[in-house]
Design an enzyme around this catalytic site. Structure first.
Site, short mmCIF file in Angstrom:
data_model
loop_
_atom_site.label_atom_id
_atom_site.label_comp_id
_atom_site.label_asym_id
_atom_site.label_seq_id
_atom_site.Cartn_x
_atom_site.Cartn_y
_atom_site.Cartn_z
N ARG A 48 0.84 -1.19 0.00
CA ARG A 48 0.00 0.00 0.00
C ARG A 48 0.88 1.24 0.00
O ARG A 48 2.05 1.18 0.32
CB ARG A 48 -0.90 0.00 1.24
CG ARG A 48 -1.88 -1.16 1.24
CD ARG A 48 -2.89 -1.04 2.35
NE ARG A 48 -2.28 -0.84 3.64
CZ ARG A 48 -2.82 -0.10 4.61
NH1 ARG A 48 -3.95 0.50 4.41
NH2 ARG A 48 -2.20 0.03 5.76
N LYS A 113 5.24 -10.69 10.10
CA LYS A 113 4.43 -10.57 8.87
C LYS A 113 4.68 -11.74 7.92
O LYS A 113 5.82 -11.99 7.50
CB LYS A 113 4.77 -9.25 8.18
CG LYS A 113 3.82 -8.86 7.09
CD LYS A 113 3.81 -7.35 6.93
CE LYS A 113 3.09 -6.91 5.68
NZ LYS A 113 2.92 -5.46 5.65
N ARG A 247 -0.16 0.74 13.67
CA ARG A 247 1.05 0.20 14.31
C ARG A 247 0.81 0.03 15.79
O ARG A 247 0.14 0.86 16.41
CB ARG A 247 2.23 1.17 14.14
CG ARG A 247 2.83 1.18 12.75
CD ARG A 247 3.71 -0.03 12.53
NE ARG A 247 3.87 -0.33 11.10
CZ ARG A 247 4.96 -0.07 10.41
NH1 ARG A 247 5.99 0.47 10.99
NH2 ARG A 247 5.03 -0.38 9.14
#
Ligand code: ATP
Length: 249
Positions: A48, A113, A247
């Site tokens: 993104r 991730k 975050r």
């Protein structure tokens, strides 16, 4: 047994599987809902907000799925939520691993991730809307290829031995078709509670940012429209928008 009846096109090297499907849509090519494009390597993999998705040649999956919604852009809002749950379903079904979802569209395993989702749209507020759903999943990140990743990451090979990319493509395609049909029929109604159970940052203090503005609060989960809900000074407030980054503090 799993059978995949969708058309799956495989290209060895491409700039980005999402860019390729978006180009085809913009050139007026008729795509079929459920059509899939997979590449072995991306030269310009995208995340993104202009970020890079590291896409070295090798076992990782670079995957885009086309879906047409007849209800216009309005209906596209919750798609990231449905897609995150589809990735959850596929990884749970194949490997018995439970991933965690970070709003709006990242996939974590044990706090690192594992995969990213990039949903891109072409359409009007009313009328048909073309969706290109990009999913990158780290299967076996080649040695030295992770230099450009500026946050903790992981791959499936670190958690399971039974990896087969073809089976993953078939399962993911199946899970996406199921979740997207459900979304078209009944929106997020059946999915909000499920998503909140696998929220990576449930009850944690987080910061939302757009680059221009930031908001802090306790992450309560998503609301019925797919917005993220923060508790701020005792009050609940929802935030929406594909350009917001979340975050943990
Ligand atoms: P965030 O940076 O908070 O995760 P985001 O949703 O904007 O938010 P994405 O656009 O999904 O992030 O992905 C881009 C980011 O993901 C990069 O900035 C980098 O930190 C990380 N990244 C890039 N390639 C990979 C990869 N193959 N595996 C894991 N993480 C990656």
């Amino acid at each position: 047994r799993l059978s995949c009846q969708n058309s799956v096109e495989v290209q060895p090297i491409i700039d980005s599987t999402n860019s390729e499907l978006m180009r085809r849509i913009q050139q007026g090519e008729a795509l079929d809902s459920g059509q899939v494009l997979v590449a072995e390597m991306q030269q310009a993999g995208r995340g993104r907000r202009g970020r890079v998705w590291q896409s070295p040649f090798g076992a990782n999956l670079y995957y885009s799925y086309y879906w047409r919604l007849d209800d216009g852009l309005q209906a596209a809002m919750g798609v990231s939520i449905a897609v995150g749950l589809a990735v959850y379903d596929a990884i749970e079904a194949l490997y018995g691993l439970s991933v965690e979802l970070k709003w709006p569209n990242d996939i974590y395993l044990n706090g690192r991730k594992l995969a990213g989702v990039l949903v891109e749209l072409e359409g009007q507020v009313e009328g048909p809307c073309h969706l290109v759903i990009g999913i990158g999943i780290n299967l076996q990140m080649p040695e030295n290829a992770s230099k450009g990743i500026d946050q903790p990451w992981t791959d499936l090979a670190s958690h399971t031995h039974s990896l087969d990319k073809n089976v993953l493509v078939a399962q993911l395609t199946h899970s996406l078709a199921q979740r997207l049909s459900l979304y078209e029929k009944s929106g997020l109604t059946a999915m909000v509670e499920q998503w909140n159970k696998v929220n990576a940052f449930a009850n944690e203090m987080v910061t939302l940012s757009t680059g221009m503005r930031t908001w802090r609060g306790i992450c309560e989960g998503i609301d019925p429209q797919g917005g993220i809900v923060l508790r701020q000074d005792g009050e609940l407030k929802s935030y929406y928008g594909g350009e917001i980054s979340l975050r943990k503090d």
